[in-house]
Design a protein around this motif. Structure first.
Motif, PDB file in Angstrom:
ATOM      1  N   THR A  58       0.837  -1.204   0.000  1.00 17.21           N
ATOM      2  CA  THR A  58       0.000   0.000   0.000  1.00 17.21           C
ATOM      3  C   THR A  58       0.874   1.259   0.000  1.00 17.21           C
ATOM      4  OG1 THR A  58      -1.787  -1.147   1.148  1.00 17.21           O
ATOM      5  CG2 THR A  58      -1.792   1.251   1.280  1.00 17.21           C
ATOM      6  N   LYS A  59       1.903   1.263   0.841  1.00 22.56           N
ATOM      7  CA  LYS A  59       2.810   2.423   0.896  1.00 22.56           C
ATOM      8  C   LYS A  59       3.502   2.636  -0.445  1.00 22.56           C
ATOM      9  CE  LYS A  59       2.796   3.514   5.371  1.00 22.56           C
ATOM     10  NZ  LYS A  59       2.063   4.642   5.810  1.00 22.56           N
ATOM     11  N   ILE A  60       3.944   1.542  -1.072  1.00 20.75           N
ATOM     12  CA  ILE A  60       4.617   1.647  -2.370  1.00 20.75           C
ATOM     13  C   ILE A  60       3.669   2.225  -3.407  1.00 20.75           C
ATOM     14  CG2 ILE A  60       5.569   0.286  -4.276  1.00 20.75           C
ATOM     15  CD1 ILE A  60       6.770  -1.574  -2.069  1.00 20.75           C
ATOM     16  N   ARG A  61       2.424   1.759  -3.419  1.00 20.80           N
ATOM     17  CA  ARG A  61       1.443   2.271  -4.382  1.00 20.80           C
ATOM     18  C   ARG A  61       1.166   3.761  -4.149  1.00 20.80           C
ATOM     19  NH1 ARG A  61      -0.553  -2.053  -7.229  1.00 20.80           N
ATOM     20  NH2 ARG A  61      -0.595  -4.029  -6.122  1.00 20.80           N
ATOM     21  N   GLU A  62       1.132   4.160  -2.868  1.00 18.43           N
ATOM     22  CA  GLU A  62       0.886   5.567  -2.544  1.00 18.43           C
ATOM     23  C   GLU A  62       2.032   6.460  -3.003  1.00 18.43           C
ATOM     24  OE1 GLU A  62       0.232   5.503   1.681  1.00 18.43           O
ATOM     25  OE2 GLU A  62      -1.847   4.833   1.472  1.00 18.43           O
ATOM     26  N   MET A  63       3.228   5.902  -3.148  1.00 24.25           N
ATOM     27  CA  MET A  63       4.395   6.678  -3.593  1.00 24.25           C
ATOM     28  C   MET A  63       4.316   7.005  -5.082  1.00 24.25           C
ATOM     29  SD  MET A  63       7.313   4.611  -1.458  1.00 24.25           S
ATOM     30  CE  MET A  63       8.694   5.414  -2.214  1.00 24.25           C
ATOM     31  N   GLU A  64       3.450   6.321  -5.815  1.00 23.22           N
ATOM     32  CA  GLU A  64       3.269   6.543  -7.249  1.00 23.22           C
ATOM     33  C   GLU A  64       4.605   6.584  -7.985  1.00 23.22           C
ATOM     34  OE1 GLU A  64       0.670   9.877  -7.942  1.00 23.22           O
ATOM     35  OE2 GLU A  64      -0.890   9.048  -6.665  1.00 23.22           O
ATOM     36  N   PRO A  66       7.472   5.709 -10.761  1.00 26.92           N
ATOM     37  CA  PRO A  66       7.369   5.613 -12.223  1.00 26.92           C
ATOM     38  C   PRO A  66       7.256   4.148 -12.662  1.00 26.92           C
ATOM     39  CG  PRO A  66       9.502   6.553 -11.549  1.00 26.92           C
ATOM     40  CD  PRO A  66       8.724   6.299 -10.310  1.00 26.92           C
ATOM     41  N   GLU A  67       6.705   3.945 -13.833  1.00 30.54           N
ATOM     42  CA  GLU A  67       6.504   2.604 -14.377  1.00 30.54           C
ATOM     43  C   GLU A  67       7.785   2.033 -14.975  1.00 30.54           C
ATOM     44  OE1 GLU A  67       3.739   0.600 -14.236  1.00 30.54           O
ATOM     45  OE2 GLU A  67       2.922   2.122 -12.904  1.00 30.54           O
ATOM     46  N   ASP A  68       8.908   2.397 -14.440  1.00 31.98           N
ATOM     47  CA  ASP A  68      10.211   1.921 -14.895  1.00 31.98           C
ATOM     48  C   ASP A  68      10.320   0.406 -14.657  1.00 31.98           C
ATOM     49  OD1 ASP A  68      13.214   1.382 -13.676  1.00 31.98           O
ATOM     50  OD2 ASP A  68      13.228   2.702 -15.449  1.00 31.98           O
ATOM     51  N   ASP A  69      10.889  -0.318 -15.638  1.00 27.79           N
ATOM     52  CA  ASP A  69      10.996  -1.778 -15.536  1.00 27.79           C
ATOM     53  C   ASP A  69      11.813  -2.215 -14.330  1.00 27.79           C
ATOM     54  OD1 ASP A  69       9.402  -2.235 -17.710  1.00 27.79           O
ATOM     55  OD2 ASP A  69      11.061  -2.570 -19.113  1.00 27.79           O
ATOM     56  N   ASN A  70      12.900  -1.520 -14.040  1.00 27.89           N
ATOM     57  CA  ASN A  70      13.737  -1.883 -12.893  1.00 27.89           C
ATOM     58  C   ASN A  70      12.976  -1.724 -11.584  1.00 27.89           C
ATOM     59  OD1 ASN A  70      16.020  -2.593 -14.372  1.00 27.89           O
ATOM     60  ND2 ASN A  70      16.794  -0.483 -14.394  1.00 27.89           N
ATOM     61  N   ILE A  71      12.253  -0.638 -11.450  1.00 26.12           N
ATOM     62  CA  ILE A  71      11.464  -0.399 -10.233  1.00 26.12           C
ATOM     63  C   ILE A  71      10.391  -1.474 -10.091  1.00 26.12           C
ATOM     64  CG2 ILE A  71       9.808   1.172  -9.134  1.00 26.12           C
ATOM     65  CD1 ILE A  71      11.455   3.501 -10.294  1.00 26.12           C
ATOM     66  N   GLN A  72       9.726  -1.805 -11.174  1.00 29.61           N
ATOM     67  CA  GLN A  72       8.665  -2.821 -11.126  1.00 29.61           C
ATOM     68  C   GLN A  72       9.235  -4.197 -10.746  1.00 29.61           C
ATOM     69  OE1 GLN A  72       5.469  -1.972 -11.115  1.00 29.61           O
ATOM     70  NE2 GLN A  72       6.279   0.103 -11.315  1.00 29.61           N
ATOM     71  N   VAL A  74      11.919  -4.710  -8.872  1.00 26.16           N
ATOM     72  CA  VAL A  74      12.254  -4.620  -7.445  1.00 26.16           C
ATOM     73  C   VAL A  74      10.997  -4.808  -6.606  1.00 26.16           C
ATOM     74  CG1 VAL A  74      13.043  -3.051  -5.627  1.00 26.16           C
ATOM     75  CG2 VAL A  74      14.334  -3.237  -7.769  1.00 26.16           C
ATOM     76  N   ILE A  75       9.924  -4.141  -7.000  1.00 28.28           N
ATOM     77  CA  ILE A  75       8.663  -4.268  -6.267  1.00 28.28           C
ATOM     78  C   ILE A  75       8.171  -5.712  -6.316  1.00 28.28           C
ATOM     79  CG2 ILE A  75       6.224  -3.607  -6.262  1.00 28.28           C
ATOM     80  CD1 ILE A  75       7.176  -0.810  -7.239  1.00 28.28           C
ATOM     81  N   LYS A  76       8.255  -6.333  -7.479  1.00 27.97           N
ATOM     82  CA  LYS A  76       7.825  -7.727  -7.627  1.00 27.97           C
ATOM     83  C   LYS A  76       8.630  -8.646  -6.707  1.00 27.97           C
ATOM     84  CE  LYS A  76       6.798 -11.180 -11.117  1.00 27.97           C
ATOM     85  NZ  LYS A  76       6.806 -11.506 -12.531  1.00 27.97           N
ATOM     86  N   ARG A  77       9.959  -8.438  -6.669  1.00 26.64           N
ATOM     87  CA  ARG A  77      10.804  -9.248  -5.787  1.00 26.64           C
ATOM     88  C   ARG A  77      10.485  -8.980  -4.325  1.00 26.64           C
ATOM     89  NH1 ARG A  77      15.932  -7.472  -7.944  1.00 26.64           N
ATOM     90  NH2 ARG A  77      15.403  -7.656 -10.112  1.00 26.64           N
TER      91      ARG A  77
END
Length: 150
Positions: A58-64, A66-72, A74-77
């Motif tokens: 929830t906190k990560i989603r609230e940070m909005e 960017p849709e960067d592949d590397n960030i996504q 990291v979030i997935k992991r």
């Protein structure tokens, strides 16, 4: 007289065996219930881990971000342990209680807040603050919900 005495002894022995059998059945039932309580406690601990990851998500989603592949990636992991924990729960017959949009069931939910919504009836579940879980038909944890109150 001897046969009657022997029959009485046999009847007493049968009665004693029945009592012992009943006690053993009760002991077994109590052991099974204790085992179920221990399993429920372990499952609740796993659910607590899922809660931590849901808060982080929830906190990560609230940070909005960017849709960067590397960030996504990291979030997935980061959220992989949550998926693993949910998979373990599912393997043991534990599922989230599906209640959004349904009428309040006080056996499954605890109301944490109310909100007005003129388009919906009173006591309809608007959102879930904390998921509830069941194992088969057995309640593991009540959901904490927000309901309509006009």
């Amino acid at each position: 007289m001897k046969i009657i005495d022997e029959l009485n002894l046999v009847q007493e022995e049968i009665t004693l065996l029945k009592k012992e059998n009943l006690k053993k059945r009760n002991d077994i039932e109590e052991l099974l219930l204790d085992h179920e309580r221990q399993v429920d406690a372990l499952l609740n601990d796993i659910i607590s881990i899922v809660d931590v990851y849901e808060k982080a998500e929830t906190k990560i989603r609230e940070m909005e971000l960017p849709e960067d592949d590397n960030i996504q990636r990291v979030i997935k992991r980061l959220l992989q342990p949550k998926r693993t924990a949910l998979s373990v729960l599912s393997k043991h017959g534990v599922s989230q209680i599906d209640i959004i949009g349904k009428s309040l069931n006080e056996d499954l939910c605890t109301v944490t807040e109310t909100e007005p919504d003129s388009e919906k009836e009173n006591d309809i579940v608007l959102s879930i603050e904390k998921n509830g879980y069941k194992r088969g038909e057995r309640l593991i944890r009540r959901a904490e919900v927000i309901i309509v109150r006009n």
